[in-house]
Write a protein that holds these residues in place. Sequence first.
Motif, PDB file in Angstrom:
ATOM      1  N   ILE A   5       0.852  -1.188   0.000  1.00 24.40           N
ATOM      2  CA  ILE A   5       0.000   0.000   0.000  1.00 24.40           C
ATOM      3  C   ILE A   5       0.891   1.242   0.000  1.00 24.40           C
ATOM      4  N   ASP A   6       0.716   2.102  -0.989  1.00 27.54           N
ATOM      5  CA  ASP A   6       1.465   3.354  -1.060  1.00 27.54           C
ATOM      6  C   ASP A   6       0.637   4.473  -0.467  1.00 27.54           C
ATOM      7  N   VAL A   7       1.186   5.139   0.540  1.00 30.42           N
ATOM      8  CA  VAL A   7       0.510   6.251   1.203  1.00 30.42           C
ATOM      9  C   VAL A   7       1.300   7.522   0.925  1.00 30.42           C
ATOM     10  N   GLU A   8       0.615   8.517   0.381  1.00 31.72           N
ATOM     11  CA  GLU A   8       1.250   9.772   0.008  1.00 31.72           C
ATOM     12  C   GLU A   8       0.968  10.861   1.037  1.00 31.72           C
ATOM     13  N   VAL A   9       1.954  11.712   1.247  1.00 30.69           N
ATOM     14  CA  VAL A   9       1.777  12.938   2.018  1.00 30.69           C
ATOM     15  C   VAL A   9       1.796  14.080   1.014  1.00 30.69           C
ATOM     16  N   ARG A  10       0.679  14.777   0.901  1.00 29.21           N
ATOM     17  CA  ARG A  10       0.549  15.863  -0.073  1.00 29.21           C
ATOM     18  C   ARG A  10       0.321  17.199   0.630  1.00 29.21           C
ATOM     19  N   ARG A  11       0.939  18.226   0.075  1.00 28.42           N
ATOM     20  CA  ARG A  11       0.738  19.595   0.525  1.00 28.42           C
ATOM     21  C   ARG A  11       0.402  20.425  -0.718  1.00 28.42           C
ATOM     22  N   SER A  12      -0.818  20.992  -0.731  1.00 27.67           N
ATOM     23  CA  SER A  12      -1.302  21.735  -1.895  1.00 27.67           C
ATOM     24  C   SER A  12      -1.201  20.898  -3.171  1.00 27.67           C
ATOM     25  N   GLY A  13      -1.490  19.602  -3.038  1.00 31.22           N
ATOM     26  CA  GLY A  13      -1.515  18.726  -4.193  1.00 31.22           C
ATOM     27  C   GLY A  13      -0.176  18.192  -4.631  1.00 31.22           C
ATOM     28  N   VAL A  14       0.910  18.645  -4.004  1.00 22.74           N
ATOM     29  CA  VAL A  14       2.252  18.183  -4.355  1.00 22.74           C
ATOM     30  C   VAL A  14       2.683  17.097  -3.379  1.00 22.74           C
ATOM     31  N   VAL A  15       3.189  15.970  -3.898  1.00 19.41           N
ATOM     32  CA  VAL A  15       3.633  14.870  -3.044  1.00 19.41           C
ATOM     33  C   VAL A  15       4.946  15.236  -2.364  1.00 19.41           C
ATOM     34  N   GLU A  16       4.934  15.242  -1.031  1.00 13.89           N
ATOM     35  CA  GLU A  16       6.139  15.545  -0.262  1.00 13.89           C
ATOM     36  C   GLU A  16       6.835  14.288   0.247  1.00 13.89           C
ATOM     37  N   ALA A  17       6.070  13.211   0.429  1.00 11.34           N
ATOM     38  CA  ALA A  17       6.649  11.973   0.944  1.00 11.34           C
ATOM     39  C   ALA A  17       5.782  10.808   0.508  1.00 11.34           C
ATOM     40  N   LEU A  18       6.409   9.641   0.435  1.00 14.28           N
ATOM     41  CA  LEU A  18       5.700   8.414   0.063  1.00 14.28           C
ATOM     42  C   LEU A  18       6.105   7.308   1.028  1.00 14.28           C
ATOM     43  N   HIS A  19       5.108   6.655   1.632  1.00 11.63           N
ATOM     44  CA  HIS A  19       5.355   5.563   2.567  1.00 11.63           C
ATOM     45  C   HIS A  19       4.803   4.265   1.982  1.00 11.63           C
ATOM     46  N   ARG A  20       5.569   3.197   2.130  1.00  6.72           N
ATOM     47  CA  ARG A  20       5.187   1.885   1.612  1.00  6.72           C
ATOM     48  C   ARG A  20       4.795   1.009   2.799  1.00  6.72           C
ATOM     49  N   VAL A  21       3.581   0.423   2.737  1.00 10.47           N
ATOM     50  CA  VAL A  21       3.033  -0.316   3.882  1.00 10.47           C
ATOM     51  C   VAL A  21       2.732  -1.760   3.475  1.00 10.47           C
ATOM     52  N   HIS A  22       3.237  -2.692   4.262  1.00 14.80           N
ATOM     53  CA  HIS A  22       2.964  -4.123   4.073  1.00 14.80           C
ATOM     54  C   HIS A  22       1.871  -4.530   5.055  1.00 14.80           C
ATOM     55  N   ALA A  23       0.970  -5.403   4.615  1.00 15.31           N
ATOM     56  CA  ALA A  23      -0.162  -5.773   5.466  1.00 15.31           C
ATOM     57  C   ALA A  23      -0.600  -7.198   5.172  1.00 15.31           C
ATOM     58  N   VAL A  24      -1.119  -7.847   6.205  1.00 17.06           N
ATOM     59  CA  VAL A  24      -1.643  -9.198   6.037  1.00 17.06           C
ATOM     60  C   VAL A  24      -2.807  -9.402   7.004  1.00 17.06           C
ATOM     61  N   ALA A  25      -3.800 -10.166   6.572  1.00 18.24           N
ATOM     62  CA  ALA A  25      -4.944 -10.526   7.414  1.00 18.24           C
ATOM     63  C   ALA A  25      -5.067 -12.035   7.458  1.00 18.24           C
ATOM     64  N   VAL A  26      -5.355 -12.553   8.644  1.00 18.30           N
ATOM     65  CA  VAL A  26      -5.428 -14.005   8.861  1.00 18.30           C
ATOM     66  C   VAL A  26      -6.723 -14.334   9.590  1.00 18.30           C
ATOM     67  N   ARG A  27      -7.365 -15.405   9.151  1.00 17.65           N
ATOM     68  CA  ARG A  27      -8.526 -15.942   9.866  1.00 17.65           C
ATOM     69  C   ARG A  27      -8.457 -17.465   9.811  1.00 17.65           C
ATOM     70  N   ASP A  28      -8.690 -18.126  10.944  1.00 11.73           N
ATOM     71  CA  ASP A  28      -8.669 -19.594  11.013  1.00 11.73           C
ATOM     72  C   ASP A  28      -7.380 -20.172  10.443  1.00 11.73           C
ATOM     73  N   GLY A  29      -6.279 -19.479  10.692  1.00 10.62           N
ATOM     74  CA  GLY A  29      -4.983 -19.979  10.285  1.00 10.62           C
ATOM     75  C   GLY A  29      -4.622 -19.763   8.834  1.00 10.62           C
TER      76      GLY A  29
END
Length: 296
Positions: A5-29
């Motif tokens: 997941i790419d999360v952007e930090v924007r100020r007045s529509g300009v991207v100032e930073a980009l964070h990359r997020v890893h995620a996982v969901a588990v149910r019943d193993g």
Amino acid sequence: MAEAIDVEVRRSGVVEALHRVHAVAVRDGAVVAEAGDGGLTCFLRSSSKPLQALPLARARDDLTDEELAIACASHRDTPEQVATVRVLLARAPASEDELELGLQEDRPPERIHHNCSGKHAGMLALCRARGWDAAGYRLPDHPVQLVCRAAHAEAAEVDPDEMPTATDGCGVVTFALPLERMAHAYSRLESLPAGTRVADAMRSRPDLVGGPDGVDYRLMRAAPGWVAKGGAEGLLCAAGPGGLGIALKVEDGAARPLPPAVAAFLAPLGIELPDLAVVRVENSRGEHVGAIAVRS
């Protein structure tokens, strides 16, 4: 596996930073959703606290929800939070001098003001219940840390010898697991002995567990039935109704992308969190100058 997941930090529509997020969901193993690398291994840090509270809850049936919640807390040093730590210390019984914490920057120079003082008070209460010498309770070979290690292995269903360990910021042992095993551990929390007590305490008092600036607090407030705990370096672990466990890790260790990332990750699973989807960026005057949101 979906892209991270790419999360952007924007100020007045300009991207100032980009964070990359890893995620996982588990149910019943089983993995039911994944973004990025669900096998990414990192230390749980403060996301361990609900698991570290399991031996305490099993040993002490005299603790209130407030006392269990503060034992799971990364508190913000509010008067009520610090007062609850003192109540737990009195219940132990133990003194503030027994807390094996250092001082924390930008907080009063007493150990009780450290954001992990509730967890340490809980560990002292565990020592009193089990008749263990409290001195050195934070060290790897002390019974407190050994039972905490066993609780992590029990929840994650791993060999305890396969969990890398290190020293956390507050001085106790921290454990490393792949994100998938973290999510699995949280998915099993309420099925474990005393797990429901811990989860109920956190859900009833998220204001003791953290503060309004924390994604764990915000998730527990926004999503009925959820329990969540953030950890240092951009980690969030949580569990929802039906035995769903999730773990998210921001690759660069920042915390600010977690609210929009968790909202985006849970939306396809039918969990809508509009209040977390966009984080306002404000200047020192409180003016809205930008936003943090998942890249569209």
